[in-house]
Design a protein around this motif. Structure first.
Motif, short mmCIF file in Angstrom:
data_model
loop_
_atom_site.label_atom_id
_atom_site.label_comp_id
_atom_site.label_asym_id
_atom_site.label_seq_id
_atom_site.Cartn_x
_atom_site.Cartn_y
_atom_site.Cartn_z
N ARG A 267 0.81 -1.22 0.00
CA ARG A 267 0.00 0.00 0.00
C ARG A 267 0.84 1.27 0.00
NH1 ARG A 267 -4.40 -2.03 -2.03
NH2 ARG A 267 -5.73 -3.19 -0.57
N LEU B 240 -0.19 4.06 -2.46
CA LEU B 240 -1.48 4.61 -2.05
C LEU B 240 -1.33 5.49 -0.81
CD1 LEU B 240 -4.50 4.49 -2.75
CD2 LEU B 240 -4.68 2.49 -1.27
N LYS C 218 -9.22 -0.59 4.28
CA LYS C 218 -9.40 0.87 4.28
C LYS C 218 -8.82 1.49 5.55
CE LYS C 218 -13.89 0.29 3.83
NZ LYS C 218 -13.93 -1.17 3.56
N VAL D 44 -4.93 1.48 5.56
CA VAL D 44 -4.35 2.53 4.72
C VAL D 44 -4.49 3.89 5.40
CG1 VAL D 44 -4.70 3.79 2.55
CG2 VAL D 44 -4.64 1.29 2.55
N VAL E 165 -9.67 2.21 -2.50
CA VAL E 165 -8.62 1.24 -2.19
C VAL E 165 -8.91 -0.04 -2.96
CG1 VAL E 165 -7.46 -0.08 -0.38
CG2 VAL E 165 -8.33 2.22 0.12
N LEU F 275 -5.21 -6.07 -3.41
CA LEU F 275 -3.78 -6.23 -3.69
C LEU F 275 -3.60 -6.90 -5.05
CD1 LEU F 275 -2.55 -7.49 -0.19
CD2 LEU F 275 -2.40 -5.17 -1.12
N SER G 23 1.79 -7.94 -4.65
CA SER G 23 1.58 -7.63 -3.24
C SER G 23 0.72 -8.67 -2.52
CB SER G 23 0.97 -6.24 -3.09
OG SER G 23 -0.17 -6.07 -3.90
#
Length: 490
Positions: A140, A143, A167, A170, A268, A271, A289
């Motif tokens: 992540r 992001l 979520k 992140v 989001v 992966l 990922s």
């Protein structure tokens, strides 16, 4: 400049206006404490102790993340946060430079002291209430880096995505990296813990131990986590709060955007999952990922776990069938001691019940995949739930026209169905794929499995299967004249 030997015996490393107290894991600028995460401090210590030398990316990663699988971009995000915290480049002062193709070097002069001369008890404690992070964040970094760059300039950011996609992970990681930016700190309120009968403004002020005028005067980041079931109340509160608090920024996590003024939305995605062609070599598979997360969590559960080439087809299928969802992958990896990879692979056809052994300390909705989806579907209308369940007949991406042809009925005319599909997409229960001027929708495998375990829809699953077969050009013996189109969609 001090040598490596001199600095390695020091208790305090001094550079520019900063003093890095190693034993206390503390950086002071004069008498002001800098707030930064543990990994950032680890990286800074490695670089400062080797001031004047180039430290390769591989060496930095090995020293800071000795037991984890980490991408280069993870390191870049931390380096960027360090530079921002130190004011690197301001007033011509440089601390950390990138040496292309080689690594990083700390270029400012460093002095080492053997004795700390600061009374630490007088320092202000860190300005946040963020929970301790127990595991590294995988896949992540790009992001998170984008959120860190946007949030100081953005008043309201909503992080959206399906159940189990991470979520909160992140958002909280971005909040950690932004501790230094907000003078009055970073404060999280988990809305999932607030009684549904409470007033949201009162609950927020109580959780933050403040009143409205004090909150409005703060230069702070407010994290409203799990806002799914408080969406309408959040809209009203934030409209008022953002108008009254010009220095307050808000980061929200929710399946669905709030749709209020000033809002930016960051979706989001799952992966990255390898395709069939990427499973020839371990090194190729580990570039994805989803595989990194599975291997990292497997190593944490099973000492000496090693990914082998013969494991790659099973690993690829596990990651694909679990949609690259971090929660689902972590729940699967938690059973690797008992089942091994071959056992995990064998469980893929057994619904979602096997994904039910999460950390005991996790909140209930994160202890199983079914519980996470229960939380996401809890406030659907009867019509939305009926449409979602009927859409489970589609095993690949579908257009709105296909949905109308297969599942519309007298009680659900095309206009009503179209509106319901759009609402389900907005709630992150359908994935939207856009390309070549065509919009397609897709149910995640985990969502389809979940819907299959619910009581059968009164519309009749057998009839829906027959409609779907006719629409897709199938005969009732199972042959499929449009197989090529389905393979392209997959």
């Amino acid at each position: 400049m001090n040598s490596l030997v001199d600095l390695s015996t020091a208790s305090v490393l001094r550079f520019g206006p900063f003093a890095f107290h190693l034993r206390q894991r503390l950086i002071l600028e004069g008498d002001r404490q800098l707030r930064m995460g543990g990994r950032a401090l680890d990286i800074l210590q490695v670089l400062v102790e080797r001031a004047g030398r180039v430290v390769s990316k591989e060496q930095l990663i090995a020293l800071v993340w000795p037991t984890s699988v980490v991408e280069d971009i993870n390191l870049r995000v931390h380096i960027a946060a360090l530079r921002r915290a130190l004011g690197d480049g301001e007033n011509g002062q440089r601390y950390i430079v990138n040496v292309p193709q080689c690594g990083y070097s700390f270029v400012a002069p460093v002095q080492g002291d053997s004795v700390a001369q600061v009374v630490f008890e007088s320092l202000q404690p860190p300005q946040h209430n963020l929970p301790a992070r127990l595991t590294p964040v995988t896949g992540r970094d790009s992001l998170v880096g984008g959120l860190v760059r946007q949030l100081p300039l953005c008043r309201l950011m909503t992080v959206t995505g399906p159940a189990g996609v991470g979520k909160s992970t992140v958002a909280l990681r971005a909040a950690e990296l932004l501790l230094q930016h907000f003078r009055d700190g970073v404060w999280r309120v988990d809305l999932a813990l607030i009684d549904g009968t409470a007033s949201l403004p009162d609950a927020l002020l109580h959780a933050l131990n403040t009143d409205f005028p004090a909150l409005a005067a703060r230069h702070a980041l407010l994290v409203l986590d799990n806002a799914d079931h408080w969406r309408e109340a959040c809209r009203e509160v934030l409209e008022t709060l953002l108008a009254a608090a010009p220095r307050l920024a808000v980061l929200v996590t929710s399946r669905e955007a709030l749709q209020v003024s000033l809002e930016s939305v960051q979706h989001v995605p799952p992966l990255a999952v390898p395709g069939v062609s990427a499973c020839c070599r371990v090194e190729e598979a580990m570039a994805f990922s989803a595989v990194q997360l599975l291997v990292s969590r497997a190593r944490a559960r099973q000492h000496g776990f090693t990914l082998r080439e013969q494991d790659l087809p099973a690993v690829r299928e596990i990651c694909r069938r679990l949609d690259g969802l971090p929660l689902a992958i972590e729940l699967a990896a938690a059973q690797i001691d008992a089942l091994a990879l071959v056992g995990l692979h064998a469980q893929l056809d057994n619904g979602l019940q096997w994904l039910s052994f999460g950390r005991r300390t996790a909140v209930p909705r994160h202890q199983s995949m079914s519980a996470a989806l229960d939380w996401g579907c809890r406030h659907l209308s009867d019509q939305e739930r009926r449409v979602l369940q009927r859409l489970a007949v589609f095993k690949t991406a579908f257009t709105l026209d296909a949905a109308m042809a297969v599942i519309s009925c007298a009680q659900m005319p095309p206009s009503m169905l179209a509106a319901a599909v759009e609402r389900l997409a907005a709630k992150s229960l359908l994935t939207v794929e856009r390309g070549s001027g065509v919009v397609r929708y897709r149910l995640l495998n985990t969502t389809r499995r979940y819907l299959g375990e619910l009581p059968a829809d009164s519309g009749g699953s057998a009839e829906l299967e027959r409609r779907h077969a006719r629409y897709m050009g199938r005969t009732h013996d199972g042959s499929d004249v449009r197989l090529a189109e389905q393979l392209v969609q997959q």
